[in-house]
Design an enzyme around this catalytic site. Structure first.
Site, PDB file in Angstrom:
ATOM      1  N   LYS A  32       0.878  -1.164   0.000  1.00 27.14           N
ATOM      2  CA  LYS A  32       0.000   0.000   0.000  1.00 27.14           C
ATOM      3  C   LYS A  32       0.917   1.215   0.000  1.00 27.14           C
ATOM      4  O   LYS A  32       2.066   1.133   0.430  1.00 27.14           O
ATOM      5  CB  LYS A  32      -0.860  -0.003   1.279  1.00 27.14           C
ATOM      6  N   VAL A 134     -16.899   4.885  -2.213  1.00 32.47           N
ATOM      7  CA  VAL A 134     -17.475   3.671  -1.623  1.00 32.47           C
ATOM      8  C   VAL A 134     -18.852   3.969  -1.036  1.00 32.47           C
ATOM      9  O   VAL A 134     -19.833   3.276  -1.318  1.00 32.47           O
ATOM     10  CB  VAL A 134     -16.527   3.110  -0.529  1.00 32.47           C
TER      11      VAL A 134
HETATM   12  P1  NAD Z   1     -13.118   8.848  -1.156  1.00 31.63           P
HETATM   13  O1  NAD Z   1     -11.976   9.771  -1.008  1.00 31.63           O
HETATM   14  O2  NAD Z   1     -13.816   8.751  -2.452  1.00 31.63           O
HETATM   15  O3  NAD Z   1     -14.240   9.177  -0.051  1.00 31.63           O
HETATM   16  C1  NAD Z   1     -13.961   9.302   1.304  1.00 31.63           C
HETATM   17  C2  NAD Z   1     -15.053  10.138   1.939  1.00 31.63           C
HETATM   18  O4  NAD Z   1     -14.827  10.211   3.353  1.00 31.63           O
HETATM   19  C3  NAD Z   1     -15.076  11.577   1.434  1.00 31.63           C
HETATM   20  O5  NAD Z   1     -16.422  11.997   1.326  1.00 31.63           O
HETATM   21  C4  NAD Z   1     -14.364  12.349   2.554  1.00 31.63           C
HETATM   22  O6  NAD Z   1     -14.752  13.712   2.602  1.00 31.63           O
HETATM   23  C5  NAD Z   1     -14.842  11.573   3.758  1.00 31.63           C
HETATM   24  N1  NAD Z   1     -13.972  11.733   4.914  1.00 31.63           N
HETATM   25  C6  NAD Z   1     -12.623  11.874   4.957  1.00 31.63           C
HETATM   26  N2  NAD Z   1     -12.206  12.014   6.228  1.00 31.63           N
HETATM   27  C7  NAD Z   1     -13.308  11.934   6.995  1.00 31.63           C
HETATM   28  C8  NAD Z   1     -13.536  11.997   8.390  1.00 31.63           C
HETATM   29  N3  NAD Z   1     -12.521  12.141   9.236  1.00 31.63           N
HETATM   30  N4  NAD Z   1     -14.805  11.880   8.844  1.00 31.63           N
HETATM   31  C9  NAD Z   1     -15.833  11.724   7.992  1.00 31.63           C
HETATM   32  N5  NAD Z   1     -15.688  11.651   6.658  1.00 31.63           N
HETATM   33  C10 NAD Z   1     -14.440  11.759   6.172  1.00 31.63           C
HETATM   34  O7  NAD Z   1     -12.570   7.422  -0.678  1.00 31.63           O
HETATM   35  P2  NAD Z   1     -13.163   5.997  -1.003  1.00 31.63           P
HETATM   36  O8  NAD Z   1     -12.470   5.459  -2.190  1.00 31.63           O
HETATM   37  O9  NAD Z   1     -14.635   6.032  -0.958  1.00 31.63           O
HETATM   38  O10 NAD Z   1     -12.608   5.182   0.235  1.00 31.63           O
HETATM   39  C11 NAD Z   1     -13.219   5.276   1.513  1.00 31.63           C
HETATM   40  C12 NAD Z   1     -12.690   4.176   2.413  1.00 31.63           C
HETATM   41  O11 NAD Z   1     -12.950   2.908   1.812  1.00 31.63           O
HETATM   42  C13 NAD Z   1     -11.183   4.207   2.661  1.00 31.63           C
HETATM   43  O12 NAD Z   1     -10.935   3.667   3.949  1.00 31.63           O
HETATM   44  C14 NAD Z   1     -10.652   3.249   1.631  1.00 31.63           C
HETATM   45  O13 NAD Z   1      -9.399   2.732   1.989  1.00 31.63           O
HETATM   46  C15 NAD Z   1     -11.729   2.200   1.655  1.00 31.63           C
HETATM   47  N6  NAD Z   1     -11.826   1.361   0.465  1.00 31.63           N
HETATM   48  C16 NAD Z   1     -11.984   1.921  -0.761  1.00 31.63           C
HETATM   49  C17 NAD Z   1     -12.143   1.087  -1.853  1.00 31.63           C
HETATM   50  C18 NAD Z   1     -12.413   1.638  -3.221  1.00 31.63           C
HETATM   51  O14 NAD Z   1     -12.758   0.852  -4.091  1.00 31.63           O
HETATM   52  N7  NAD Z   1     -12.335   2.929  -3.451  1.00 31.63           N
HETATM   53  C19 NAD Z   1     -12.087  -0.300  -1.705  1.00 31.63           C
HETATM   54  C20 NAD Z   1     -11.940  -0.825  -0.435  1.00 31.63           C
HETATM   55  C21 NAD Z   1     -11.824   0.003   0.649  1.00 31.63           C
END
Ligand code: NAD
Length: 321
Positions: A32, A134
Site C-alpha cells: 500500500k 465507496v
Molecule cells: P473517497 O476519497 O472517495 O471518499 C472518502 C469520503 O470520506 C469523502 O467523502 C471524505 O470527505 C470523507 N472523509 C474523509 N475524512 C473523513 C472523516 N474524518 N470523517 C468523515 N468523513 C471523512 O474514498 P473511497 O475510495 O470512498 O474510500 C473510503 C474508504 O474505503 C477508505 O478507507 C478506503 O481505503 C476504503 N476502500 C476503498 C475502496 C475503493 O474501491 N475505493 C475499496 C476498499 C476500501
C-alpha cells in the site's frame, strides 16, 4: 491521499490488502502507499506524476485507486510508468469507483445478511460515514433494494434526513465540489453527529479506527458493513458482537475494488467483474456467518482465520519455505 495518513496506518493497510486478496483467491496484495495531501485542494496531477516516478523501479507494485484518488489519478500514473489498474474506460480500464464496485460488494454482503437473518432491506435505514466513492455507491445499490439513506457525512460536515436523502442528487452536489452539509437535501450537522443516529445498517466508509472501545457505545444499529479499511478496532468489534450487532469485516465486505482491479489486470470485462464480486462476497459472507455461529469469536478473528488458512494453503506450493 489524506492529510493525516501515517506510516503505521500504511503498514496496516498493506496487511489488509494481503488478507483481502487471499479471501478473494487473488495472488496480489502485500503493499500500500500513501500521499500526505488534502484531496480537496491538492494539485493531483502533479502529485500523481511525481508519485509514479518514485515507484518506477518497484515493478511488482501495481497501483490502484483508493481514498482521495480516482481513475484520472491512475491514468496519470499509467502515462508515466505504463502500469496501474482502475484506469478510465478509454484506456481499456474498468473504472472501479465509477462502477461503484466496492459499494456493490457491500450491498451483496447486505443481501446475505438479509436472507440469513430474515432482515428486510426494504425500508432499512442506512447511515454512511463518508459519502465518497465507496459510500455513495453503497447507498445507491442499497437504495435499489428499497433501503433509505438517512444520514451521511464528508470530511467537512454531516447531513440528516429521516425521510431519506436523494442519493443521486447528493452525488451531483458532491461532483460539483460542494459538501454534503451544503446540499439542502436534509438538516446539516457536525460530521461526528451522524454516528449516534439510530439505523438498521451502519457503513463506515471514510477513515481507519473511527470506532474504538471508547466510542462503540454511541452506535445504535443492527448491522455494520465495513466499507472503509480497518475502520473498527478488533476490541470494539468484539463488544459490538456481544451487543448483538452483526458485523461484516472489511476484508470480506469491501473486496469489490480489488476483485475489479484484478479482473481488469487479467483483461476481462465489466460483467465478469460484477459476477466475480457477487460470487466472492456472497460465498465469504456466508462462510463467515456460518463459522461465527459455531466458533463464537469476534468477527475480525474469524475473517482473519479464513484469510490465513488460504494464505497457508497457497504458501504450501512454494519451495524453500
Ligand atoms: P473517497 O476519497 O472517495 O471518499 C472518502 C469520503 O470520506 C469523502 O467523502 C471524505 O470527505 C470523507 N472523509 C474523509 N475524512 C473523513 C472523516 N474524518 N470523517 C468523515 N468523513 C471523512 O474514498 P473511497 O475510495 O470512498 O474510500 C473510503 C474508504 O474505503 C477508505 O478507507 C478506503 O481505503 C476504503 N476502500 C476503498 C475502496 C475503493 O474501491 N475505493 C475499496 C476498499 C476500501
Amino acid at each position: 491521499m489524506a492529510p493525516d495518513v501515517t506510516t503505521e496506518e500504511v503498514f496496516r493497510l498493506a496487511r489488509a490488502m494481503t488478507l483481502k486478496n487471499a479471501l478473494a483467491n487473488l495472488p496480489h496484495g502485500g503493499a500500500k502507499s500513501a500521499i500526505i495531501a488534502d484531496p480537496m485542494t491538492a494539485d493531483k496531477e502533479a502529485l500523481m506524476r511525481e508519485f509514479a516516478l518514485s515507484i518506477r523501479t518497484l515493478t511488482e507494485y501495481i497501483p490502484g485507486p483508493d481514498m482521495g484518488t480516482d481513475e484520472r489519478c491512475m491514468a496519470y500514473i499509467y502515462d508515466e510508468i505504463g502500469r496501474a489498474v482502475g484506469l478510465p474506460t478509454v484506456l481499456g480500464g474498468l473504472p472501479l469507483d465509477q462502477l461503484g464496485m466496492t459499494g456493490f460488494g457491500l450491498a451483496i454482503a447486505a443481501d446475505v445478511v438479509s436472507e440469513r437473518f430474515n432482515f428486510p432491506l426494504t425500508g432499512a435505514r442506512i447511515v454512511v460515514q463518508g459519502f465518497g466513492n465507496v459510500g455513495r455507491a453503497a447507498a445507491k445499490f442499497l437504495k435499489e433494494r428499497g433501503a433509505k439513506l438517512i444520514a451521511t457525512c464528508d470530511s467537512k460536515g454531516g447531513l440528516y434526513n429521516p425521510k431519506g436523502i436523494d442519493v443521486l442528487a447528493l452525488t451531483s452536489v458532491k461532483e460539483s465540489g460542494s459538501c454534503v452539509s451544503e446540499s439542502g437535501l436534509g438538516r446539516p450537522c457536525e460530521r461526528h453527529e451522524i454516528l449516534d443516529i439510530e439505523s438498521d445498517i451502519f457503513i463506515p466508509a471514510a477513515r481507519p479506527d473511527v470506532i474504538t472501545e471508547d466510542n462503540q457505545n454511541i452506535l445504535r444499529t443492527r448491522v455494520i458493513l465495513e466499507g472503509a479499511n480497518i475502520p473498527i478496532t478488533h476490541a470494539a468489534a468484539g463488544i459490538l458482537q456481544e451487543r448483538g450487532i452483526i458485523l461484516i469485516p472489511d476484508i470480506i465486505a469491501n473486496s469489490g475494488g480489488v476483485i475489479c482491479a484484478a479482473t481488469e489486470y487479467q483483461g476481462q470485462t465489466e460483467q465478469v467483474a460484477f459476477d466475480r464480486v457477487r460470487a466472492t462476497v456472497t460465498e465469504n459472507t456466508q462462510e463467515l456467518l456460518e463459522r461465527l455461529q459455531i466458533e463464537k469469536q469476534p468477527p475480525h478473528e474469524t475473517a482473519l482465520q479464513m484469510a490465513k488458512e488460504r494464505i497457508s494453503a497457497a504458501m504450501s506450493y512454494r519451495a524453500h519455505m
